[in-house]
Motif scaffolding. Structure first.
Motif, short mmCIF file in Angstrom:
data_model
loop_
_atom_site.label_atom_id
_atom_site.label_comp_id
_atom_site.label_asym_id
_atom_site.label_seq_id
_atom_site.Cartn_x
_atom_site.Cartn_y
_atom_site.Cartn_z
N ARG A 136 -23.84 12.58 -0.49
CA ARG A 136 -23.32 13.22 -1.70
C ARG A 136 -24.43 13.51 -2.69
N GLN A 137 -25.32 12.53 -2.89
CA GLN A 137 -26.40 12.74 -3.84
C GLN A 137 -27.40 13.78 -3.33
N VAL A 138 -27.68 13.75 -2.04
CA VAL A 138 -28.60 14.75 -1.47
C VAL A 138 -28.04 16.15 -1.67
N LEU A 139 -26.75 16.34 -1.38
CA LEU A 139 -26.14 17.67 -1.53
C LEU A 139 -26.05 18.07 -3.00
N ALA A 140 -25.70 17.11 -3.87
CA ALA A 140 -25.61 17.42 -5.29
C ALA A 140 -26.96 17.85 -5.84
N TRP A 141 -28.02 17.14 -5.43
CA TRP A 141 -29.38 17.52 -5.84
C TRP A 141 -29.74 18.89 -5.29
N SER A 142 -29.46 19.12 -4.02
CA SER A 142 -29.84 20.38 -3.37
C SER A 142 -29.13 21.57 -4.01
N PHE A 143 -27.91 21.37 -4.49
CA PHE A 143 -27.16 22.48 -5.05
C PHE A 143 -27.73 22.95 -6.39
N TYR A 144 -28.63 22.18 -6.99
CA TYR A 144 -29.29 22.71 -8.18
C TYR A 144 -30.19 23.88 -7.80
N ASP A 145 -30.77 23.85 -6.61
CA ASP A 145 -31.53 25.00 -6.13
C ASP A 145 -30.60 26.21 -5.98
N VAL A 190 -35.01 17.15 3.19
CA VAL A 190 -34.22 17.32 1.97
C VAL A 190 -34.79 18.44 1.10
N SER A 191 -36.11 18.49 0.96
CA SER A 191 -36.72 19.55 0.17
C SER A 191 -36.40 20.91 0.75
N SER A 192 -36.46 21.03 2.08
CA SER A 192 -36.16 22.30 2.73
C SER A 192 -34.69 22.68 2.58
N LEU A 193 -33.80 21.69 2.59
CA LEU A 193 -32.38 21.96 2.37
C LEU A 193 -32.17 22.58 0.99
N GLY A 194 -32.86 22.04 -0.01
CA GLY A 194 -32.73 22.60 -1.36
C GLY A 194 -33.17 24.05 -1.40
N TYR A 195 -34.34 24.35 -0.85
CA TYR A 195 -34.81 25.73 -0.86
C TYR A 195 -33.91 26.64 -0.05
N ALA A 196 -33.41 26.15 1.08
CA ALA A 196 -32.51 26.97 1.91
C ALA A 196 -31.24 27.33 1.14
N LEU A 197 -30.65 26.35 0.47
CA LEU A 197 -29.46 26.64 -0.33
C LEU A 197 -29.78 27.58 -1.48
N GLY A 198 -30.98 27.44 -2.03
CA GLY A 198 -31.40 28.36 -3.09
C GLY A 198 -31.47 29.80 -2.61
N TYR A 199 -32.05 29.99 -1.44
CA TYR A 199 -32.12 31.35 -0.89
C TYR A 199 -30.72 31.89 -0.61
N LEU A 200 -29.85 31.06 -0.05
CA LEU A 200 -28.51 31.52 0.28
C LEU A 200 -27.71 31.82 -0.98
N GLY A 201 -27.70 30.89 -1.93
CA GLY A 201 -26.93 31.09 -3.15
C GLY A 201 -27.43 32.26 -3.97
N GLY A 202 -28.76 32.30 -4.18
CA GLY A 202 -29.33 33.42 -4.93
C GLY A 202 -29.09 34.74 -4.23
N GLY A 203 -29.17 34.74 -2.90
CA GLY A 203 -28.95 35.96 -2.15
C GLY A 203 -27.52 36.45 -2.22
N LEU A 204 -26.56 35.53 -2.14
CA LEU A 204 -25.15 35.93 -2.21
C LEU A 204 -24.81 36.53 -3.56
N LEU A 205 -25.26 35.88 -4.64
CA LEU A 205 -24.97 36.42 -5.97
C LEU A 205 -25.68 37.75 -6.18
N PHE A 206 -26.92 37.84 -5.72
CA PHE A 206 -27.67 39.08 -5.87
C PHE A 206 -27.01 40.22 -5.09
N ALA A 207 -26.53 39.92 -3.88
CA ALA A 207 -25.84 40.94 -3.07
C ALA A 207 -24.61 41.46 -3.81
N LEU A 208 -23.84 40.54 -4.38
CA LEU A 208 -22.66 40.95 -5.16
C LEU A 208 -23.08 41.83 -6.34
#
Length: 426
Positions: free
Chosen positions: A9-18, A145-163
């Motif tokens: 839970r903490q790992v995912l919560a931290w990663s979602f800030y990316d 864990v660091s790579s998970l954060g960046y990966a979620l950042g790319y996905l989240g930023g990309g989805l919003l940017f696509a919209l």
């Protein structure tokens, strides 16, 4: 003590800030603000003047971070306040970004001021976000864990940017009067996205206490004292210090490409819509690539994986000097997407393993300071080369030198010895 890696839970919560703040990096910094600033808020300025003021604003934000990051990091360690500082600067960034929604055409000074607030909030919050990795992950899991954060950042930023790109291309379908109104709504959307997806970190991530009950004044005096001691300590940790110098050079090259890519494409007369597509390509390629680099970092070690990424960047820069068509720009966007998240994530993970426990915010303040101070040199070299040669294709070539110096210095970092020395210093 770090939270066990089984606390997902903490790992995912931290990663979602990316996921949360990458919307600002993608939609605002790399995507819409540079173009919209020139065409809407600063339309009455000469193109060279709008570029100059935009560059000054970006440099000012970096210099603010350079000046305050180590001290604020030391203060956060004293008070056990990394989360509080992160949330404070996130609020600044959210308010600055959201304010762009209400700004009318021609108010270029106010637009730059709000953009500066957003930039400072984004850059400063990352100091404390990066440092929290040692509180949510076991050292053996830093790369993953660091790579998970960046990966979620790319996905989240990309989805919003696509919209947002679809909104701008078809504004009437979303109820907007024109593309300009859609862009301004995108800025408000980024602010809301950033705020909403910060909530998991705010509520679920725990950090250890600071150095006990003390007044703010006492903590500030302690921070100054700790900062002076840390300057000496970083110098004594040879491999940590050497890594920071190497990072200074190669991340300057990475950041310069991020900041200058759209301007580079515009200089080659590529359509703005094509540049937006290229940014989307980088985002969506970056999501799986960052996860793959996390596995490479765990298997090969972070240093060889970072060197691989630097090698790809050098090929990208060399290829850019021969660019002729938009399809070439797309190909380079794919190449950058393959390595950008990897080099950023593994650099953060490698540094986390080279620093003593209990000083993470302070030392990540140094880490971010070095990265942003270095970001002054690359754009200067690019701009100067473009001016002297008159050919934008040649403007990126000096970055090859930054990557080369960074790679050579990185090969001299003894990671095992650095980790042992950091453990002893703890």
């Amino acid at each position: 003590m770090a939270v066990p890696p089984t606390d997902r839970r903490q790992v995912l919560a931290w990663s979602f800030y990316d996921w949360a703040n990458s919307a600002f990096a993608t939609v605002v910094i790399a995507g819409f603000f540079p173009v919209f600033f020139k065409q809407f808020w600063a339309a009455d300025l000469a193109v060279t003047d709008s570029t100059r003021w935009l560059g000054y604003t970006s440099s000012t934000a970096s210099l603010i971070l350079v000046c305050m990051a180590p001290l604020l990091g030391a203060l956060a360690d004293q008070l056990g306040a990394k989360k509080r500082f992160l949330l404070t600067f996130t609020t600044l960034g959210v308010l600055g970004t959201g304010g762009l929604f209400w700004l009318a055409a021609g108010h270029w000074g106010a637009a730059l001021a709000l953009y500066l607030f957003g930039l400072v909030g984004f850059l400063a919050s990352n100091v404390f976000y990066d440092s929290l990795i040692t509180d949510v992950a076991d050292p053996g899991d830093y790369e993953r864990v660091s790579s998970l954060g960046y990966a979620l950042g790319y996905l989240g930023g990309g989805l919003l940017f696509a919209l947002n790109v679809v909104m701008v291309q078809f504004p009437a379908s979303f109820g907007f009067a024109d593309a300009g109104a859609a862009v301004q709504a995108a800025f408000l959307g980024v602010a809301l996205w950033w705020a909403l997806f910060t909530l998991p970190l705010a509520f679920l991530v725990k950090e250890p206490p600071g150095l006990g009950e003390q007044s703010f004044g006492g903590a500030l005096r302690g921070a100054f004292s700790a900062l002076a001691q840390t300057f000496r300590q970083v110098r004594s940790l040879r491999n940590t210090f050497l890594f920071l110098i190497a990072y200074w050079f190669y991340i300057d090259g990475v950041d310069t490409i991020v900041f200058m890519a759209v301007d580079f494409g515009l200089s080659l007369k590529f359509p703005a819509a094509s540049l937006m597509v290229a940014l989307l390509i980088t985002q969506f390629v970056g999501f799986p690539a960052a996860l793959i680099f996390g596995r490479l970092g765990s298997r090969w070690g972070p240093k060889p994986s970072i060197l691989l990424a630097i090698g790809v960047y050098m090929l990208v820069v060399a290829a850019a000097s021969q660019m002729q068509q938009v399809s070439h720009f797309y190909a380079l966007a794919v190449a950058i997407g393959l390595v950008q998240g990897g080099v950023q994530a593994l650099s953060r993970a490698l540094f986390a393993g080279l620093i003593p426990a209990g000083q993470t915010a302070e030392l990540f303040g140094f880490y971010n300071m070095v990265g942003k101070f270095g970001a002054v040199l690359g754009p200067f070299l690019v701009g100067t080369t473009a001016y002297l040669t008159g050919d934008p294709r040649l403007s990126l070539l000096p970055i090859l030198l930054l990557f080369l110096i960074g790679a050579v210095l990185l090969t001299r970092v003894d990671v095992a010895a650095g980790r042992a020395a950091a453990g002893a210093a703890s």
